[in-house]
Design an enzyme around this catalytic site. Structure first.
Site, PDB file in Angstrom:
ATOM      1  N   HIS A 168     -10.767  -2.798  -1.064  1.00  0.00           N
ATOM      2  CA  HIS A 168     -11.636  -2.256  -0.021  1.00  0.00           C
ATOM      3  C   HIS A 168     -12.685  -1.345  -0.660  1.00  0.00           C
ATOM      4  O   HIS A 168     -12.348  -0.526  -1.523  1.00  0.00           O
ATOM      5  CB  HIS A 168     -10.826  -1.432   0.981  1.00  0.00           C
ATOM      6  CG  HIS A 168      -9.809  -2.232   1.743  1.00  0.00           C
ATOM      7  ND1 HIS A 168     -10.054  -2.747   2.993  1.00  0.00           N
ATOM      8  CD2 HIS A 168      -8.535  -2.604   1.437  1.00  0.00           C
ATOM      9  CE1 HIS A 168      -8.980  -3.382   3.426  1.00  0.00           C
ATOM     10  NE2 HIS A 168      -8.038  -3.320   2.504  1.00  0.00           N
ATOM     11  N   HIS A 188      -7.493  -8.330  -2.542  1.00  0.00           N
ATOM     12  CA  HIS A 188      -8.792  -7.730  -2.203  1.00  0.00           C
ATOM     13  C   HIS A 188      -8.786  -6.245  -2.503  1.00  0.00           C
ATOM     14  O   HIS A 188      -7.733  -5.595  -2.513  1.00  0.00           O
ATOM     15  CB  HIS A 188      -9.137  -7.969  -0.728  1.00  0.00           C
ATOM     16  CG  HIS A 188      -8.153  -7.323   0.211  1.00  0.00           C
ATOM     17  ND1 HIS A 188      -6.952  -7.905   0.551  1.00  0.00           N
ATOM     18  CD2 HIS A 188      -8.175  -6.137   0.867  1.00  0.00           C
ATOM     19  CE1 HIS A 188      -6.281  -7.112   1.371  1.00  0.00           C
ATOM     20  NE2 HIS A 188      -7.000  -6.015   1.582  1.00  0.00           N
ATOM     21  N   ARG A 226      -3.256 -11.965   3.508  1.00  0.00           N
ATOM     22  CA  ARG A 226      -4.540 -11.519   2.968  1.00  0.00           C
ATOM     23  C   ARG A 226      -4.672 -11.982   1.519  1.00  0.00           C
ATOM     24  O   ARG A 226      -3.734 -11.839   0.749  1.00  0.00           O
ATOM     25  CB  ARG A 226      -4.638  -9.986   2.968  1.00  0.00           C
ATOM     26  CG  ARG A 226      -4.627  -9.266   4.312  1.00  0.00           C
ATOM     27  CD  ARG A 226      -5.736  -9.640   5.262  1.00  0.00           C
ATOM     28  NE  ARG A 226      -7.032  -9.996   4.718  1.00  0.00           N
ATOM     29  CZ  ARG A 226      -8.011  -9.150   4.361  1.00  0.00           C
ATOM     30  NH1 ARG A 226      -7.837  -7.862   4.468  1.00  0.00           N
ATOM     31  NH2 ARG A 226      -9.178  -9.589   3.912  1.00  0.00           N
ATOM     32  N   TYR A 270      -0.871 -10.096   0.466  1.00  0.00           N
ATOM     33  CA  TYR A 270       0.247  -9.630   1.302  1.00  0.00           C
ATOM     34  C   TYR A 270       0.178 -10.268   2.684  1.00  0.00           C
ATOM     35  O   TYR A 270      -0.894 -10.610   3.163  1.00  0.00           O
ATOM     36  CB  TYR A 270       0.252  -8.095   1.403  1.00  0.00           C
ATOM     37  CG  TYR A 270      -1.013  -7.451   1.940  1.00  0.00           C
ATOM     38  CD1 TYR A 270      -1.253  -7.342   3.306  1.00  0.00           C
ATOM     39  CD2 TYR A 270      -1.967  -6.936   1.063  1.00  0.00           C
ATOM     40  CE1 TYR A 270      -2.409  -6.738   3.784  1.00  0.00           C
ATOM     41  CE2 TYR A 270      -3.129  -6.338   1.545  1.00  0.00           C
ATOM     42  CZ  TYR A 270      -3.341  -6.244   2.899  1.00  0.00           C
ATOM     43  OH  TYR A 270      -4.481  -5.661   3.377  1.00  0.00           O
ATOM     44  N   TYR A 293       0.826  -1.207   0.000  1.00  0.00           N
ATOM     45  CA  TYR A 293       0.000   0.000   0.000  1.00  0.00           C
ATOM     46  C   TYR A 293       0.856   1.251   0.000  1.00  0.00           C
ATOM     47  O   TYR A 293       1.926   1.287   0.642  1.00  0.00           O
ATOM     48  CB  TYR A 293      -0.879   0.045   1.259  1.00  0.00           C
ATOM     49  CG  TYR A 293      -2.072  -0.872   1.237  1.00  0.00           C
ATOM     50  CD1 TYR A 293      -3.304  -0.441   0.747  1.00  0.00           C
ATOM     51  CD2 TYR A 293      -1.983  -2.163   1.743  1.00  0.00           C
ATOM     52  CE1 TYR A 293      -4.405  -1.276   0.754  1.00  0.00           C
ATOM     53  CE2 TYR A 293      -3.076  -3.007   1.749  1.00  0.00           C
ATOM     54  CZ  TYR A 293      -4.292  -2.558   1.251  1.00  0.00           C
ATOM     55  OH  TYR A 293      -5.377  -3.389   1.256  1.00  0.00           O
TER      56      TYR A 293
HETATM   57 FE   LIG Z   1      -6.148  -4.416   2.669  1.00  0.00          FE
END
Ligand SMILES: [Fe+3]
Lengths: 245, 207
Positions: free
Chosen positions: A165, A163, A160, A150, A111
């Site tokens: 959000h 995905h 995870r 990640y 991110y």
């Molecule tokens: Fe996330």
């Protein structure tokens, strides 16, 4: 005058669909979950009304994550995808003119956020956020790069699934919802502690986007369909109304 | 015949995760330039907005007493006349210079949030014949919160209205009402802390 009955409050939330507040396998919930019961107050004016956003407040590339952060003539690295679908209420009625915001990791699972210290590299051409306003029948679309999975600090080896959000507004503040979209076929979905905060498989299935080869743009981007439902509204038969109604 | 008009199921909620600022308040994640710098909800009022200016500061505490630094908090409120800026508002036209919605991060370093807005007018209760004390509807989302939390902020300088308020009076645990009332600071300034869990846990609502 419209023939349909006036809209009222929303259907009560079905808490069996949603994760409970305390889900110890997702450790962050342990200290952040209220212990006392929610007080049920139902819908008044501040719940049946909600903020409105205008198309003119958004820019033309806001829903294009491939374009909205990249340098002139450059593209982010990763699998090009279109995510599209309909935002509807529980009655199946499209919710038009409401704001959808998305955010995600880049194709390496990183991110663009000062707190994300994952070893996966940042992509100079990828910001990772987008937004749009739903059109007719609640239709929306985004163009982006498929986010990478990640690892995250929860268990010793938790990952995870890929995905995106989603932050969703409806026509009333009681419909406000944040959720996550997953990708059909991802083996990490089954073993994700956050996915598994949701108590049943049928509800989890509602968050898994379907790969749609028919709408894939040949030689360019694959398509994923993700339909979203927010709470439905009651009709207000025979209720006292303020003057003028 | 189906017994219910409900044909779809509401999408399940998932936590906003640690990076919700990227999607909802990108300037708080260091993405100041995205969207041409036009960030929704950062400013609630302009010079033409009618009503008394107020300033709210606060923190959101977890069950250990630690302020959370990766959350978002949203306000939804009526204008100075008590009208909502929404097509669902059938009682009149609200102030054109006030959307009534704001969104702020809990600061990444300190955990504090702040809002500059106006004091809302009174809004009728459910049955439409009784006025409520002025309040802000509040919604909180963050990592570790599995379903966004609804609460309300009432004003400490509205003692009479609060005492008569139909919703506050309905609460069984009257010793929790104080969690919904801001603390007065200077004139027009209020502190409103939210406690997610434990002693003085804030009252959260199923709306
Ligand atoms: Fe996330």
């Amino acid at each position: 005058m419209s023939k349909s009955p006036p809209q009222g409050g929303f259907f009560p939330r079905n808490f069996k669909t949603h994760p409970p507040a305390l889900t110890p396998a997702y450790k962050s919930s342990v200290a952040r979950s209220p212990k006392l019961a929610l007080i049920s107050i139902g819908n008044g004016l501040s719940e049946t009304t909600g903020p409105v956003f205008g198309h003119e407040e958004l820019g033309p590339t806001d829903n294009d994550l491939i374009a909205n952060y990249s340098a002139e003539g450059k593209s982010p690295i990763g699998e090009r995808i279109i995510v599209y679908g309909k935002l509807r209420d529980e009655r199946g009625k499209g919710i038009e003119g409401v704001l959808i915001e998305v955010w995600q990791a880049n194709s390496a699972g990183r991110y663009r956020h000062p707190n994300d210290k994952y070893i996966g590299p940042l992509d100079p051409n990828f910001g990772g956020c987008g937004r749009t306003i739903t059109g007719q029948d609640g239709y929306y679309e985004f163009r982006t790069i498929k986010p990478g999975p990640y690892p995250w600090p929860n268990g010793i080896n938790d990952w995870r699934p890929s995905h995106i959000h989603f932050s969703l507004f409806g026509s009333g503040f009681a419909q406000r919802l944040i959720t996550q979209m997953y990708f059909e076929g991802d083996p990490l979905i089954k073993i994700c502690p956050i996915v598994n905060t949701i108590p049943d498989q049928k509800s989890i299935a509602l968050l898994i986007a379907r790969m749609d080869m028919a709408n894939t743009i040949p030689m360019d981007a694959r398509a994923y369909e993700f339909n979203i439902a927010l709470r439905g509204r009651r009709s207000t038969f025979f209720e006292n109304r303020p003057e003028g109604n | 015949m189906p017994l219910s008009p409900q044909i779809l199921q509401e999408c399940p909620s998932q936590t906003a995760g640690p990076y919700v600022h990227i999607g909802c308040i990108p300037q708080a994640a260091g993405l100041e330039c995205i969207y041409g710098g036009r960030h929704l909800g950062s400013e609630m009022i302009n010079s033409k907005t009618k009503g008394t200016r107020i300033f709210i500061v606060g923190k959101i505490y977890d069950g250990t007493g630690t302020p959370i630094k990766d959350g978002i908090i949203e306000i939804w409120q009526a204008d100075a006349q008590g009208l909502f800026c929404s097509p669902e508002e059938k009682r009149g036209k609200s102030d054109p210079n006030f959307r009534g919605w704001g969104r702020q991060p809990t600061d990444r370093i300190t955990g504090a949030f702040q809002f500059e807005t106006i004091k809302p007018g009174q809004v009728p209760y459910m049955n439409m014949d009784q006025l409520q004390a002025p309040y802000l509807a509040i919604w909180v989302a963050a990592r570790g919160i599995n379903l966004g939390l609804h609460t309300r902020m009432y004003f400490p300088d509205e003692g009479d209205a609060n005492a008569k308020d139909p919703l506050l009076n309905r609460l069984e645990h009257q010793n929790r009402v104080h969690t919904l009332i801001a603390k007065p600071l200077d004139e027009g300034k209020y502190q409103f802390d939210i406690v997610l869990q434990g002693n003085n846990e804030t009252v959260f609502f199923d709306v």
